[in-house]
Design an enzyme around this catalytic site. Structure first.
Site, mmCIF file in Angstrom:
data_model
loop_
_atom_site.group_PDB
_atom_site.id
_atom_site.type_symbol
_atom_site.label_atom_id
_atom_site.label_comp_id
_atom_site.label_asym_id
_atom_site.label_seq_id
_atom_site.Cartn_x
_atom_site.Cartn_y
_atom_site.Cartn_z
ATOM 1 N N PRO A 56 0.915 -1.148 -0.231
ATOM 2 C CA PRO A 56 -0.024 -0.241 0.045
ATOM 3 C C PRO A 56 0.987 1.195 0.107
ATOM 4 O O PRO A 56 1.702 1.450 0.907
ATOM 5 C CB PRO A 56 -0.942 -0.131 1.439
ATOM 6 C CG PRO A 56 0.184 -1.107 2.398
ATOM 7 C CD PRO A 56 0.933 -1.840 1.262
ATOM 8 N N ASP A 95 -2.245 2.670 2.607
ATOM 9 C CA ASP A 95 -1.806 2.969 4.109
ATOM 10 C C ASP A 95 -2.089 4.090 4.580
ATOM 11 O O ASP A 95 -1.799 5.187 3.980
ATOM 12 C CB ASP A 95 -0.135 2.839 4.204
ATOM 13 C CG ASP A 95 0.469 2.235 5.260
ATOM 14 O OD1 ASP A 95 -0.238 2.041 6.254
ATOM 15 O OD2 ASP A 95 1.579 1.904 5.380
ATOM 16 N N TRP A 524 4.118 0.278 10.388
ATOM 17 C CA TRP A 524 4.534 -0.753 9.638
ATOM 18 C C TRP A 524 3.955 -2.243 9.944
ATOM 19 O O TRP A 524 3.728 -3.087 9.428
ATOM 20 C CB TRP A 524 6.245 -1.024 9.641
ATOM 21 C CG TRP A 524 6.691 0.214 9.129
ATOM 22 C CD1 TRP A 524 7.600 1.185 9.286
ATOM 23 C CD2 TRP A 524 6.877 -0.074 7.495
ATOM 24 N NE1 TRP A 524 8.047 1.698 8.438
ATOM 25 C CE2 TRP A 524 7.830 1.235 7.274
ATOM 26 C CE3 TRP A 524 6.603 -0.805 6.730
ATOM 27 C CZ2 TRP A 524 8.153 1.558 6.026
ATOM 28 C CZ3 TRP A 524 7.052 -0.165 5.291
ATOM 29 C CH2 TRP A 524 7.887 0.856 5.182
ATOM 30 N N GLN A 553 12.460 -1.580 0.574
ATOM 31 C CA GLN A 553 11.363 -2.376 1.475
ATOM 32 C C GLN A 553 11.896 -3.707 2.004
ATOM 33 O O GLN A 553 11.492 -4.341 2.741
ATOM 34 C CB GLN A 553 9.954 -2.659 0.498
ATOM 35 C CG GLN A 553 9.179 -1.420 0.237
ATOM 36 C CD GLN A 553 8.866 -0.509 1.314
ATOM 37 O OE1 GLN A 553 8.359 -0.981 2.456
ATOM 38 N NE2 GLN A 553 8.739 0.522 1.165
ATOM 39 N N TRP A 557 8.346 -2.851 4.369
ATOM 40 C CA TRP A 557 7.280 -3.807 4.320
ATOM 41 C C TRP A 557 7.500 -5.322 4.133
ATOM 42 O O TRP A 557 6.830 -6.161 4.709
ATOM 43 C CB TRP A 557 6.318 -3.388 2.954
ATOM 44 C CG TRP A 557 4.957 -3.984 2.923
ATOM 45 C CD1 TRP A 557 4.080 -4.123 3.975
ATOM 46 C CD2 TRP A 557 4.526 -4.747 1.756
ATOM 47 N NE1 TRP A 557 2.950 -4.655 3.298
ATOM 48 C CE2 TRP A 557 3.022 -4.999 1.938
ATOM 49 C CE3 TRP A 557 4.972 -4.847 0.473
ATOM 50 C CZ2 TRP A 557 2.516 -5.682 1.107
ATOM 51 C CZ3 TRP A 557 4.138 -5.467 -0.445
ATOM 52 C CH2 TRP A 557 2.805 -6.030 -0.194
ATOM 53 N N LYS A 590 19.843 12.365 -7.492
ATOM 54 C CA LYS A 590 18.453 12.198 -6.604
ATOM 55 C C LYS A 590 17.479 13.359 -7.256
ATOM 56 O O LYS A 590 17.955 14.544 -7.347
ATOM 57 C CB LYS A 590 18.675 12.146 -5.205
ATOM 58 C CG LYS A 590 17.451 11.886 -4.426
ATOM 59 C CD LYS A 590 18.046 11.765 -2.949
ATOM 60 C CE LYS A 590 16.462 11.259 -2.207
ATOM 61 N NZ LYS A 590 16.877 11.343 -0.728
ATOM 62 N N LYS A 593 13.093 18.909 -5.330
ATOM 63 C CA LYS A 593 12.405 20.210 -5.685
ATOM 64 C C LYS A 593 13.584 21.307 -5.770
ATOM 65 O O LYS A 593 13.461 22.024 -6.673
ATOM 66 C CB LYS A 593 11.487 20.704 -4.724
ATOM 67 C CG LYS A 593 10.192 19.764 -4.716
ATOM 68 C CD LYS A 593 9.010 20.226 -3.835
ATOM 69 C CE LYS A 593 7.858 19.114 -4.101
ATOM 70 N NZ LYS A 593 6.995 19.285 -3.124
#
Length: 912
Positions: A56, A95, A524, A553, A557, A590, A593
Site C-alpha cells: 500500500p 496505508d 509498519w 522495502q 514492508w 536524486k 525540488k
C-alpha cells in the site's frame, strides 16, 4: 492509364498520429463500462490463481514517478499473467494511519492542534487520508492500471483494523511483545518513538570533542573519550574499553592520559600534543576502575565491550545506556543506571541539573563551554558525518530511553524462523536475499509503540491500584471485536470498563480499576498485516505469488510482513519478491525540488499519454536505479512511433483478410515460412523475459524485431507482393497469413506494456474474438512453424543481401541507378555451399533484393562483398507503370501497354 486503382493499397482507420491524450480517457471509459477487469476474472474463474499482493502506498499526496512506476510494473505482471490464462485478482491498497498524515494535519492546524481532542484530530486525519485515496485512485487509473478500484483495501477500515489486532494478539499470546525502558530512535520534532524502517541517513554537522575523565585511584591519570554528541555527557555512567586491545598511559605535561595504542598516533596528531609512553596496559586489566564524571558529583566506571573499534577516537568509548543501543546492552551486563534526562521535545529535564529546559542541540555548545572551563576539554572541532534523521520531518533524531512496547525478534526463535523462510523465497534480483538476510540478522527488537493518536491503539491498560501496565491477549481480543463493528475510534470514545472484558482483573493485585494508555502501533504493523486482512482471511491463495516494491522495502514492508506472517501463520506471506531501484535524473542525481529536476508522471501523461510513460518504464533496467528526464521521455516518443507504425503497416495490409484466408504452412512461400519461423523464436524469447520480469529485455527485443527484422527486411520485401499481386492470389495471401500471425502476436505481446494502443489496434483489426484485447490469451509458440534448416539458410541469404545492398548503394552513388528496382544484379557466390544456396532460391532473389533482375554467374568483377561478388547495371526494358519493375517485355501487352508481363497477367485475372 492510372494504375493506382488496380493496386491493393493499404487501408486502415488506425492513424499514424496517436492522439493518446484524447483517446486514452475514452478507452478507460470503455473498459469501465464493459467491466473488462471483472470479465478477466469471470473468463478465468476455474483457472489457477496468480496473486500479486499490492504493497500500500501512503495516502498523503499526489502520486509521484516512483509510485507510478511501481504500479505500472505491477500492471505488466497482472496483465501478462491474465493473458497466460491465470485468474489474477488485483486489489490495490492504501496505508492510511501514522505519523506522515498526522504531521500534515497538525501542521495545517498550527497552534489550534493543541486545542483539539484525540478524536477530533483522528477525524481530520481520516478525512485527509480518504481524500488522497480518491485522488491517487484516479491518478493510478489514468495510468491504465487495471484492478478492483471500487473495492480497494484501506488500512483505516474497521474490518482491516480488526485483522491488525488479531495478528497482534497472536504475538502477545506467544510472549513476543514486551515493555522495556531502553533507548529508541526518538524524533523531538514529531515527539514520538521511531522504528529502524522510519529512519533516513543524511549528512549532519556535529561537534567533535575529546574529554578527559579523572581516575579516582590515580588523580594524575585521565581516561580520554571522544564523542560527537556532547549533549549525552550528562547521561554518562561508564567508559567502554575493548578487552583485547592494548592501552597506553602517555605523559602529557604534568598529566597521564589513557588511550588505545592502535589510535595513539592518530589521536596525538589530531590534538597536537607531545607525549611519552610510560606504561602499556591490557583493556581487561582496567575493568571496574572508576573515574570521576567531569560535570556531576558521581562516578563513571570502566567496562569492557567487543564493539569498541580502532577506527576513530581513542578506543575509550563514552557510554550512556539511556542514549544508545550498544550502551544499553553494556549497561544491562554491568547493571548500570539508565539515565535519560531528556523529554519528548528534546529538552533536558530536571535530572540534568543546570541544563534543564535547554534543547539538546542548543545544549551542545553550553556543555562544551562548561567542559572547557573546568579543564576537562582537550579539543573541540566540527565533523560532518552520516546521521539518523526522521523519515517524516527530516529533522535529526536522538536515542532516548523511554518506556516503549517492543516485539522481541529472538523470543520463540522468531528471527531464526524468518531467516529460514527467507531462503524459501525467490528473490529478483538475487542479491535481494543477501540484503534482507543481513538486515534481519542484525536488526534490534522492533519498537512498535508510537506516541501519536492517528493509528491503531495498543490496547494496554494501567491498573489504578498497583500501577501495573498490562497488555493481555484477552483485552486485545475483546477490543478487536469492538473494532470490527465500530472502528478504533472507540478506544478514545468509550470508557475503559467497556474496553476490557467484564471479568478481567489485574494479574498482579486482582483489581478491576483501570485506565487507558494512549500509544498507537507502528504503521509498519498495519501494512505488515495486509497478507492476513486482504488475502488469507478472505480465502485467497496464500502464500501469494509475488510482492513487488522498491528495494527500500527490504527493511520495510517485506520485513514487517515476513515477521508477522511467520509469527501468525508459520510461513512467509510471499513466494517471490521483485524489487526496483530508485529514480534519478538524467545525470544520475536524486530528484529534489531544490534541484528542479522532479519529473511529474501526470505531466508526462497529459503531454504524451500514459502509453509513453509505460513504454519508458518497460525500457528501464529497473532492478538498478533508474534515470529519467525530458530527453529520455522524448526518446520513448520516437520508439513509440516506430512500434505504432509497425502495427499500422500490419493492419493496413490486412484490411481484406479474415481467418478464412489463412493459408496452411506448406502453401506458404519460402520467405514467409522464414518470417513465420522467426516470429516463433521471437515469441519464445519475449515470453521467457516476461516470466523473469525482464521488461527491458522485452522492450529491446520487441523494438529490435519491429525495426530490424520487420521494417528493414520482411515488410520492406513483401510490400511489392501485397500491393501488386491479385487480391486473393496465393502470393498475396501467403504474405498476409504471416502478417496476420505477426499482428496477433505483437498486439498481445505489447498489451501489458501499452494497453491503450494495443486495444485500439485490436478493435481496428480482424482478430477480435473478445470484447477487449485484455481478455485475450497469450500467443503460443507453434513448433510446426519452425524449420531450423530454412532459418539457417535465410541467415546466410540475409548476409548475401547485405553484400547486394552495399553494391546497390555504390551504384546509386555513381548514378548507375536511382531506385533499387532500376537494377539488374549479377551475383557470384564465393564458395560452393553458397553457390548451391543461391541456386536453390534463385526464383525469389529479385523479390528478396527488391531489384528487377538477378543473374547468377561466374568470374564476376565488381563489388567485392564478404560472401559474394556483385555487379550492378541498369535493368533492361521499360519501367512498368504499375509495379515500377523493369522488364524487356514491358509494353508488349496491347490491352495493358504500360505494364510488365506479371502485372498484365494480374490485370487479366490470370495470376492466382
Amino acid at each position: 492509364m492510372d494504375y493506382k486503382g488496380t493496386l491493393n493499397l493499404p487501408q486502415t482507420n488506425f492513424q499514424m498520429k496517436a492522439n493518446l491524450v484524447k483517446k486514452e480517457p475514452e478507452m478507460l471509459k470503455f473498459w469501465e463500462e464493459k467491466e473488462i477487469y471483472k470479465k478477466t476474472l469471470e473468463t478465468r474463474e476455474n483457472a489457477p490463481t496468480y496473486l500479486l499482493h499490492d504493497g500500500p502506498p501512503y495516502a498523503n499526496g499526489d502520486i509521484h514517478l516512483g509510485t507510478a512506476m511501481n504500479k505500472i510494473l505491477k500492471d505488466f505482471v497482472t496483465r501478462y499473467k491474465t493473458m497466460r490464462g491465470y485468474r489474477v485478482p488485483y486489489v490495490p491498497g492504501w496505508d492510511t494511519h501514522g505519523l506522515p498524515i498526522e504531521h500534515r494535519v497538525t501542521t495545517t492546524l498550527g497552534e489550534e492542534a493543541k486545542n483539539k481532542s484525540a478524536v477530533e484530530i483522528r477525524k481530520l486525519c481520516k478525512e485527509f487520508a480518504l481524500k488522497f485515496v480518491d485522488i491517487q485512485r484516479e491518478e493510478f487509473k489514468r495510468l491504465g492500471v487495471k484492478g478492483d478500484w471500487e473495492n480497494p483495501y484501506i488500512t483505516l477500515a474497521p474490518e482491516y483494523e480488526y485483522h491488525i489486532l488479531d495478528v497482534f494478539k497472536t504475538l502477545v499470546e506467544n510472549g513476543n511483545v514486551y515493555r522495556g525502558n531502553k533507548p529508541v530512535y526518538w524524533c523531538p520534532t514529531c515527539k514520538t518513538a521511531l522504528a529502524e524502517a522510519e529512519i533516513e541517513y543524511h549528512d549532519h554537522e556535529s561537534p567533535s570533542i575529546y574529554v578527559k575523565f579523572q581516575m579516582i585511584d590515580d588523580p594524575k591519570t585521565y581516561v580520554v573519550i571522544w564523542t560527537t554528541t556532547p549533549w549525552t555527557i550528562p547521561a554518562n555512567v561508564a567508559i567502554a574499553l575493548h578487552p583485547d586491545y592494548t592501552y597506553v598511559k602517555i605523559k602529557v605535561g604534568e598529566e597521564n592520559w589513557v588511550v588505545a595504542e592502535g589510535l595513539l598516533q592518530k589521536f596525538a596528531a589530531d590534538v597536537d600534543i607531545n607525549f611519552e609512553i610510560i606504561e602499556k596496559i591490557s583493556g581487561k586489566d582496567l575493568e571496574y576502575k572508576e573515574t570521576k564524571h567531569p560535570l556531576y558529583d558521581r562516578k563513571s566506571v570502566i567496562v569492557l565491550a567487543d564493539y569498541v573499534t580502532l577506527e576513530d577516537g581513542t578506543g575509550c568509548v563514552h557510554t550512556a545506556p539511556g542514549h544508545g543501543e550498544e550502551d544499553y546492552h553494556t549497561g544491562l551486563k554491568y547493571n548500570l543506571p539508565v539515565l535519560s534526562p531528556v523529554d519528548g521535545e528534546g529538552r533536558f529535564t530536571k535530572e540534568a541539573g543546570k541544563y534543564e529546559r535547554l534543547k539538546i542541540w542548543d545544549a551542545n555548545k553550553v556543555i562544551v563551554e562548561d567542559l572547557k572551563n573546568i579543564g576537562a576539554l582537550i579539543k573541540v572541532s566540527k565533523i560532518s558525518h552520516s546521521y539518523p534523521h526522521c523519515w517524516r520531518c527530516k529533522g535529526p533524531v536522538m536515542f532516548r530511553a523511554t518506556p516503549q512496547w517492543f516485539i522481541s525478534v529472538n523470543k520463540n526463535n522468531l528471527r531464526g524462523k524468518v531467516l529460514e523462510e527467507i531462503k524459501k523465497v525467490k528473490w529478483y534480483p538475487a542479491w535481494g536475499e543477501t540484503r534482507i538476510t543481513a538486515m534481519v540478522q542484525e536488526r534490534p527488537d522492533w519498537t512498535i509503540s508510537r506516541q501519536r493518536v492517528w493509528g491503531t491503539p495498543i490496547p494496554a491498560v494501567v491498573c489504578k491500584e498497583c500501577g501495573e501496565v498490562i497488555l493481555d491477549s484477552k483485552v486485545v481480543e475483546h477490543f478487536a471485536n469492538i473494532v470490527k463493528e465500530k472502528g478504533t475510534d472507540t478506544w478514545f470514545e468509550l470508557d475503559v470498563s467497556e474496553l476490557v472484558p467484564a471479568d478481567f482483573t489485574c494479574p498482579t493485585c486482582g483489581s478491576k480499576n483501570f485506565e487507558k494508555t494512549h500509544d498507537t502501533l507502528d504503521v509498519w504493523i498495519d501494512s505488515g498485516c495486509s497478507w492476513e486482512a486482504v488475502i488469507r482471511s478472505k480465502g485467497e491463495k496464500f502464500p501469494v505469488d509475488l510482492y513487488l516494491e522498491g528495494d527500500d522495502q527490504h527493511r520495510g514492508w517485506f520485513q514487517s510482513s515476513i515477521f508477522l506472517a511467520t509469527a501468525k501463520a508459520g510461513t512467509s506471506p510471499f513466494k517471490s519478491v521483485v524489487t526496483h531501484g530508485f529514480i534519478k535524473d538524467e545525470q544520475g542525481r536524486k530528484m529534489s525540488k531544490s534541484l528542479g529536476n522532479v519529473v511529474d508522471p501526470l505531466e508526462i501523461v497529459d503531454k504524451y499519454g500514459a502509453d509513453i510513460l509505460r513504454l519508458w518504464v518497460a525500457s528501464t533496467d529497473f532492478f538498478d536505479n533508474i534515470r529519467v528526464g525530458k530527453n529520455i521521455i522524448e526518446q520513448q516518443v520516437e520508439v513509440y512511433r516506430k512500434l505504432r507504425n509497425t502495427l499500422r503497416y500490419l493492419l493496413s495490409n490486412l484490411y481484406d483478410f479474415t481467418e478464412a484466408d489463412i493459408l496452411p504452412y506448406e502453401k506458404l512461400m519460402p520467405l514467409d515460412k522464414w518470417a513465420l519461423g522467426r516470429l516463433q523464436k521471437f515469441i519464445e524469447q519475449v515470453t521467457q523475459y516476461y516470466e523473469e520480469f525482464e521488461y527491458s529485455k522485452v522492450y529491446n527485443a520487441t523494438v529490435k524485431y519491429c525495426t530490424t527484422e520487420l521494417s528493414s527486411v520482411y515488410l520492406d520485401i513483401v510490400k511489392d507482393r501485397l500491393y501488386v499481386e491479385a487480391k486473393d492470389s496465393s502470393y498475396r495471401r501467403s504474405a498476409q497469413t504471416v502478417l496476420h500471425y505477426i499482428l496477433e502476436a505483437l498486439v498481445k505481446i505489447l498489451a501489458p506494456i501499452i494497453p491503450f494502443t494495443t486495444e485500439e489496434a485490436y478493435q481496428e483489426s480482424h482478430l477480435k474474438r473478445f470484447e477487449s484485447v485484455h481478455l485475450e490469451y497469450w500467443p503460443e509458440v507453434r513448433k510446426e512453424f519452425i524449420n531450423e534448416t530454412l532459418l539457417e539458410e535465410f541467415q546466410q541469404l540475409l548476409l548475401i543481401r547485405d553484400d547486394v545492398l552495399k553494391a546497390l548503394e555504390n551504384a546509386r552513388a555513381n548514378d548507375v541507378i536511382g531506385h533499387s528496382l532500376d537494377a539488374h544484379v549479377m551475383l557470384e557466390a564465393k564458395n560452393e555451399e553458397l553457390k548451391s544456396l543461391i541456386a536453390k532460391y534463385e526464383s525469389m532473389l529479385e523479390e528478396f533484393f527488391i531489384v528487377s533482375k538477378v543473374t547468377i554467374t561466374e568470374n564476376l568483377s565488381g563489388f567485392n562483398g564478404q560472401f559474394t561478388n556483385v555487379f550492378v547495371e541498369r535493368a533492361e526494358g521499360q519501367k512498368c507503370q504499375r509495379c515500377w519493375k523493369h522488364h524487356p517485355d514491358t509494353g508488349k501487352d496491347e490491352e495493358h501497354p504500360e505494364t510488365c508481363p506479371r502485372c498484365s497477367a494480374v490485370l487479366r485475372g490470370e495470376r492466382k
